[in-house]
Write a protein that holds these residues in place. Sequence first.
Motif, PDB file in Angstrom:
ATOM      1  N   TYR A   1      10.115  18.307  21.236  1.00 29.63           N
ATOM      2  CA  TYR A   1      11.407  18.832  20.801  1.00 29.63           C
ATOM      3  C   TYR A   1      12.542  18.243  21.648  1.00 29.63           C
ATOM      4  N   THR A   2      13.655  17.960  21.005  1.00 28.16           N
ATOM      5  CA  THR A   2      14.822  17.453  21.717  1.00 28.16           C
ATOM      6  C   THR A   2      15.425  18.544  22.594  1.00 28.16           C
ATOM      7  N   VAL A   3      15.736  18.175  23.824  1.00 22.64           N
ATOM      8  CA  VAL A   3      16.391  19.087  24.757  1.00 22.64           C
ATOM      9  C   VAL A   3      17.670  18.421  25.250  1.00 22.64           C
TER      10      VAL A   3
ATOM     11  N   THR B   1      17.395  23.731  23.248  1.00 18.00           N
ATOM     12  CA  THR B   1      16.173  23.120  22.740  1.00 18.00           C
ATOM     13  C   THR B   1      16.183  23.175  21.220  1.00 18.00           C
ATOM     14  N   ALA B   2      15.849  22.057  20.583  1.00 19.35           N
ATOM     15  CA  ALA B   2      15.840  21.974  19.124  1.00 19.35           C
ATOM     16  C   ALA B   2      14.768  22.883  18.544  1.00 19.35           C
ATOM     17  N   THR B   3      14.934  23.201  17.285  1.00 18.28           N
ATOM     18  CA  THR B   3      13.987  24.090  16.613  1.00 18.28           C
ATOM     19  C   THR B   3      12.961  23.318  15.793  1.00 18.28           C
ATOM     20  N   SER B   4      13.216  22.045  15.541  1.00 20.63           N
ATOM     21  CA  SER B   4      12.281  21.226  14.770  1.00 20.63           C
ATOM     22  C   SER B   4      11.828  20.044  15.613  1.00 20.63           C
ATOM     23  N   ILE B   5      10.602  19.600  15.378  1.00 17.14           N
ATOM     24  CA  ILE B   5      10.044  18.494  16.147  1.00 17.14           C
ATOM     25  C   ILE B   5      10.856  17.231  15.909  1.00 17.14           C
TER      26      ILE B   5
END
Length: 574
Positions: free
Chosen positions: A119-121, A457-461
């Motif tokens: 996940y993108t942070v 933090t993103a919610t999608s991969i």
Amino acid sequence: MPNQKLIRLTSDTQDGIFSSKFNEDVLISKDSDIALQSLSVERKSDKIVISNDNNNIEYGVVLPELGLESTIIPSGVYDKNTNNKLLQSITNGLNRDASFTVDSEQMGTEWNVEVENGYTVVKGTTMPFFPINVWDDDNGEGIENTVSNYSGGVFNNVLNAEKIDITVDGLSRQTTTTTGNANEAYVFGGYVPFVKSTGSLRLRLAKLIEDSVHDKAFTFGLMGKAAVEKCHNGTITEADLTYAIRVKQPHANGAGNVYIQLKNGVDADYENTTFFPDNYDPATVGDNDILEIVINSGRIYGQQWTLNAGTNVFDSYNAVDGEDLFWGIFIFDSNATCILDKVAVSMGSTIVSNIGGGGGADETEISEIIINNPQLATDPESNVTGYVEFERNVRDTPSFLVEKDVFDHLGFENTIVLVDEGSGETSGVPIKRGTVRNLVDPVSQLQYDYRFVFQWTATSIFDNSYSSDMYLIDSQTFQLDSYDAYGLSVNQRNANTGGSRRNILATIPISEVPISGTANGLIQYEPNNLFYISIKNRGDITTRQLRFRLLTGTYEPVLTSGLASMTILIRDGY
């Protein structure tokens, strides 16, 4: 003709998983078969085109209405092969274009955009403005910064080497050099580099003694990895520094002035500036000059702050995106003629365990550095003003804003902005903070908390890897009589082995229709003929839950958008 059941499954979880629960039993007879009748999915794009329409980022450590900074994402097409380049470009831009002269709260905050667990942070890490010459009055001793090295020359048995001392008056050495070599007495940042965004290496001329020889008093500056390795092994020279300021002892009164010298670049020489020390009398230390080397808006430059002669700004050096620079202070004259105080440095969020490599520090490592080092609550006062003073816990409302398609590509659903610290009200993605609690300053005995990181933090991969020309429908409910030669491990694939029975319901050739106004594609599949696969059930099965996955040909999840729909047929055994 055997009985058949039509079952429609849906998914809105955006991860390609169809997991459906029913309110009544579904009976699967012994030796049944199963087939895919249709699939309709809006697949999230694995690429994004950055242009003038979507390349702007607005960000800051304060609310948008209080003023934001901006940076530009380099134009281009980013996909699974260049996604790391995209994240690094965003990170570089955030750090390069940050300014603490525009927003003083930004000082010391280093930005980083990376992938954690897929996940993108988006993260901002703020190390304290670490003092290097802390004196503990109660115990009558200096407190060394644990990530700094005060005795590189001594450790390496350099001739005439001395440890840099911390005394009640400041930072100094006991004797004057007889060789003029930088590797005799120095203190440097051991394994935590200088901050990459906005910050300072700052000191005050606590004491300089006028003479007619004007020998070198001290040099301080920033250096690359090769130079700091020389600090570690005791072979450092002044010529190894990238950007440095050299101060000589001033002339006797009335005999003229000795100019401060500047080294601007790895291959540059030390050259005279038009500036010279103005106030440096230990009897009036509060009035004395402050010198610093700052990184700000992508530039590294020196500044001299004086009580009566104004502010002098030295020539600047363009910082290199992502480069690790390390700080160092090299003292040549004894404490009878040269003492420095108010020495402090902005450190970054990277830990270089060895000079050949390093990486971002996790929260535990950073918190340990903060816990193990005092932040001087009673920093010596100065009558000189104008320089940016570091503020601890003021980054309450950070913001990070890009265009919607960029957010979608990174895996975020909403604009990222915190509305009100402590209220629980957010607009967009919730923020997470890291705080070191109940710190006790050993000098002042002041107890306080220190907030050192904020992140979204993103919610999608984000690691959306499509490397096959087909999709797979994988059953996680039934054992199916299907096989695949693709090895599930790298070693198996390298050996051309690893084929085995899998629970594959169907293989779907990639054929997508672009969705207007987005980078997504529409997958609509309905086979001309139904292909039934045997369910390996030796007896009747009663269930209320069915689960399938949409995968790439390499068994990676397919990210979707909106409501996905799948229809299957289950045929009773003959």
